[in-house]
Write an enzyme that holds these catalytic residues in place. Structure first.
Site, mmCIF file in Angstrom:
data_model
loop_
_atom_site.group_PDB
_atom_site.id
_atom_site.type_symbol
_atom_site.label_atom_id
_atom_site.label_comp_id
_atom_site.label_asym_id
_atom_site.label_seq_id
_atom_site.Cartn_x
_atom_site.Cartn_y
_atom_site.Cartn_z
ATOM 1 N N TYR A 6 1.088 4.322 1.583
ATOM 2 C CA TYR A 6 1.552 5.279 3.488
ATOM 3 C C TYR A 6 0.420 5.918 3.617
ATOM 4 C CZ TYR A 6 6.244 4.310 3.098
ATOM 5 O OH TYR A 6 7.673 3.898 3.718
ATOM 6 N N ASP A 63 1.083 -1.383 0.516
ATOM 7 C CA ASP A 63 0.603 0.060 0.183
ATOM 8 C C ASP A 63 1.294 0.954 -0.304
ATOM 9 O OD1 ASP A 63 -2.761 -0.340 -0.017
ATOM 10 O OD2 ASP A 63 -2.943 -0.843 2.003
ATOM 11 N N HIS A 91 9.372 -9.336 4.328
ATOM 12 C CA HIS A 91 8.971 -8.147 3.753
ATOM 13 C C HIS A 91 9.913 -7.007 5.594
ATOM 14 C CE1 HIS A 91 6.755 -3.951 4.142
ATOM 15 N NE2 HIS A 91 6.077 -4.463 3.438
ATOM 16 N N PHE A 113 7.611 2.489 -0.944
ATOM 17 C CA PHE A 113 8.368 2.796 0.451
ATOM 18 C C PHE A 113 9.284 4.285 0.656
ATOM 19 C CE2 PHE A 113 9.111 -1.700 -0.344
ATOM 20 C CZ PHE A 113 8.450 -2.655 0.737
#
Length: 225
Positions: A73, A71, A192, A84
């Protein structure tokens, strides 16, 4: 609002490739949903101007590494359209802090004062999220609005280029592995980098040095991480 009134803010170099495997209606479906959310005064991130930044900053032709996130943020003013990444001056999120820790362990010292990853994108790293939008404070809220067809088309198109390195972190990203021909591309997998899973194998994966070694073997410029 008709489909003709909706602008797909994808650069032409990407749009040409994607239209080979995805219909215009499928491209427009998530954008229609976002418009409906905004009309209902639902906050959606990132902004329309930033939503396709991954493609604006990394052309189809220049893509040599795909770093796959999940997703955007979901906090206000954080997502900038690159997986990221956050804009300069913003607090560095936990997952990105762990990415920086692994880079430092793998390659040595680095300047990690900013969470802005534009420099990676400009070097040919496609910072791709599996959904390009999210509702404020509701992670995963736009996972089922149609982005999957676009993202699968992106991966399939890049797959045909060959000599691309895919960094798949976490179960969700690894689920895309079946779209990649590993006879002509490279896939590196790890847990992750979130605080919940980074210690299960993301730390120590050395994906950054491995990526640069694979690029060098093909006489492709390494990434300055």
């Amino acid at each position: 609002m008709s489909n003709k009134d909706i602008k797909i803010d994808l650069p032409s170099n990407w749009l040409i490739e994607l239209r080979k495997s995805i219909s215009l209606d499928d491209l427009l479906k998530p954008l229609e949903h976002i418009i409906e959310d905004r009309v209902a005064d639902i906050r959606v991130f990132p902004s329309d101007a930033d939503m396709f930044n991954a493609f604006k900053m990394c052309s189809f032709e220049s893509t040599k590494v795909v770093l796959f996130g999940q997703d955007p943020y979901h906090q206000e003013g954080v997502a900038n359209g690159l997986a990221f990444s956050v804009n300069s001056g913003k607090k560095i999120p936990a997952s990105l802090r762990n990415i920086y820790k692994e880079i430092e362990s793998d390659l040595g010292s680095l300047d990690c004062s900013s969470g802005d990853l534009k420099s990676w994108a400009y070097q040919g790293v496609l910072l791709l999220n599996s959904a390009l939008s999210v509702v404020q404070s509701r992670p995963g809220s736009h996972a089922e609005i149609g982005w999957d067809k676009l993202i699968n088309s992106v991966i399939s198109s890049i797959n045909l280029k060959g000599d691309v390195i895919f960094l798949l972190w976490g179960a969700h990203a690894i689920s895309k592995r079946n779209l990649i021909d590993e006879k002509v591309n490279h896939v590196l997998t790890a847990p992750h980098p979130s605080p919940l899973s980074a210690y299960r194998g993301f730390f120590g994966c050395r994906h950054f040095s491995k990526t640069n070694k694979l690029l060098a073997a093909k006489n492709i410029a390494p990434v300055i991480w």
